[in-house]
Design an enzyme around this catalytic site. Sequence first.
Site, PDB file in Angstrom:
ATOM      1  N   GLY A 126       0.699  -1.037   0.039  1.00 16.43           N
ATOM      2  CA  GLY A 126      -0.057   0.182   0.038  1.00 16.43           C
ATOM      3  C   GLY A 126       0.627   1.104  -0.012  1.00 16.43           C
ATOM      4  O   GLY A 126       0.238   2.476  -0.191  1.00 16.43           O
ATOM      5  N   GLU A 127       2.059   1.307   0.029  1.00 22.19           N
ATOM      6  CA  GLU A 127       2.904   2.267   0.162  1.00 22.19           C
ATOM      7  C   GLU A 127       3.642   2.728  -1.211  1.00 22.19           C
ATOM      8  O   GLU A 127       3.247   2.721  -2.305  1.00 22.19           O
ATOM      9  CB  GLU A 127       3.879   2.250   1.484  1.00 22.19           C
ATOM     10  CG  GLU A 127       3.205   2.339   2.679  1.00 22.19           C
ATOM     11  CD  GLU A 127       3.819   2.200   3.800  1.00 22.19           C
ATOM     12  OE1 GLU A 127       4.826   2.930   4.213  1.00 22.19           O
ATOM     13  OE2 GLU A 127       3.688   1.392   4.784  1.00 22.19           O
ATOM     14  N   MET A 128       5.132   2.256  -0.999  1.00 18.45           N
ATOM     15  CA  MET A 128       5.814   2.306  -2.386  1.00 18.45           C
ATOM     16  C   MET A 128       5.679   1.042  -3.488  1.00 18.45           C
ATOM     17  O   MET A 128       6.029   1.169  -4.502  1.00 18.45           O
ATOM     18  CB  MET A 128       7.101   2.806  -2.049  1.00 18.45           C
ATOM     19  CG  MET A 128       7.250   3.831  -1.453  1.00 18.45           C
ATOM     20  SD  MET A 128       8.928   4.287  -0.553  1.00 18.45           S
ATOM     21  CE  MET A 128       9.763   5.011  -2.085  1.00 18.45           C
TER      22      MET A 128
END
Length: 337
Positions: free
Chosen positions: A137-139
Site C-alpha cells: 500500500g505504500e511504495m
Amino acid sequence: MKPKISRTMIIFVTVIAASMLSSLANADSALMRDGFKRPTDIPFPEENGYTDAKAVLGKMLFFDPRLSRENNITCASCHNPSFAWEDAQTTSVGTPMSRLGRHTPTVLNLAWGELFFWDGRSESLEEQALGPIQAGGEMAQDLDLLIAELKAVSGYVDMFEAAFPREGITAENIGKAIATYERTIVSAKAPFDHWIEGDENAINAAAKRGFELFNTKAKCASCHDGWNFTDWSFHDIGLGDADEGRYEVLDIDVLKHSFKTPGLRNINERAPYMHNGSLATLEEVVEHYDSGFVKRASLSSEMQELNLTKGEKHDLVAFIKTLSSNDPQVSLPKLPN
C-alpha cells in the site's frame, strides 16, 4: 514574660524563608532541566558506521522516486522536510493514491530510536528503511526489480561502490544507506535548549510555567522524557479508534491500542497529531490528555484526569512550542542517471 518580636524581625524571617523556598524551587527546576539536555554526538551502530559516502547515497535514495513501483513516490513524499519530516495529512497516502491507516511519523532524531514504526515492528532503522519500499500500500516496489533498476544507473553503481566497497548494490546496502542519512536528520537547537543552557530570556514566563506543569501536575514527562521528549515505549492513551497497535505485533493484552510515544521536537510543525491524525491542534492534544480519553482495560495508568485550568493549558502549549527549532533548509539532491 514573653519576649517581644519586632516588626523588623518578622520581615527579616519572612524574607529569609521566601529566599529559601525560592532557592529550593530553583534547584528543582535546574534538576528538571538537566534531564532534557541535548546530546553532543549522533550515535551510529557498529555494524553500520557513518561515512560521508553512505550519507550522500542515502540522501539520493531518500529523494529518488525510482524506489517506488510507479516511479512516483519517494521517502520524502511522506517524510517531507517542509513539515518537520511528516506530511501534514491525517493519514498517509501510498500507491496508487491509496489512503493508509496511520499518520506519518517524523524521521527527526531517529538515530536515538530503539523500535520503529508506530507499533515498533522494526528493530533497526535499516530494517525500517526497507519496509515502506516493499509495502503493497505504500511504495509497492519489488526489491529485486529495484536492484536491477539501480544497477542500470552508472552513477548509482559508482556511489554504492564508494559507500560499500566490493559489495555493490544490495537490498541490505540500500537499507544501510537510507538509515545512515536518516540518522543525520537531527533537529537544531530550539529556544528551550538555549533556556536550559542559561539564557533566561530565551522563553517567556508562560512557557516556564508550562515546563513546570509538564514535569508535575500535567504528568507529560512520565512518557515524554529526555532531550527528545520520548521514552520510546508504547502506551494506550485512550484514542477511540479500533487500531490495536503494538498488540498486533506481540499479542499481549496489556498492549492493546498501544502506540510508540512520539518525540516532541518541532511538534508545532507536525500537525495533525496522534497515530491516526485525529487531533488537529496542540490545544486539542492537551484537552485529550486532560480528560478526553477513552477508559478501558488497556489504558495506561498514566492517563488520569488532570483538571488543568484554562491558564495552565495555555502555559503548557506555550512551553511545547519552545521545542521547535529553526532548522537549516534541506536542498534536493541531483539524482544520478
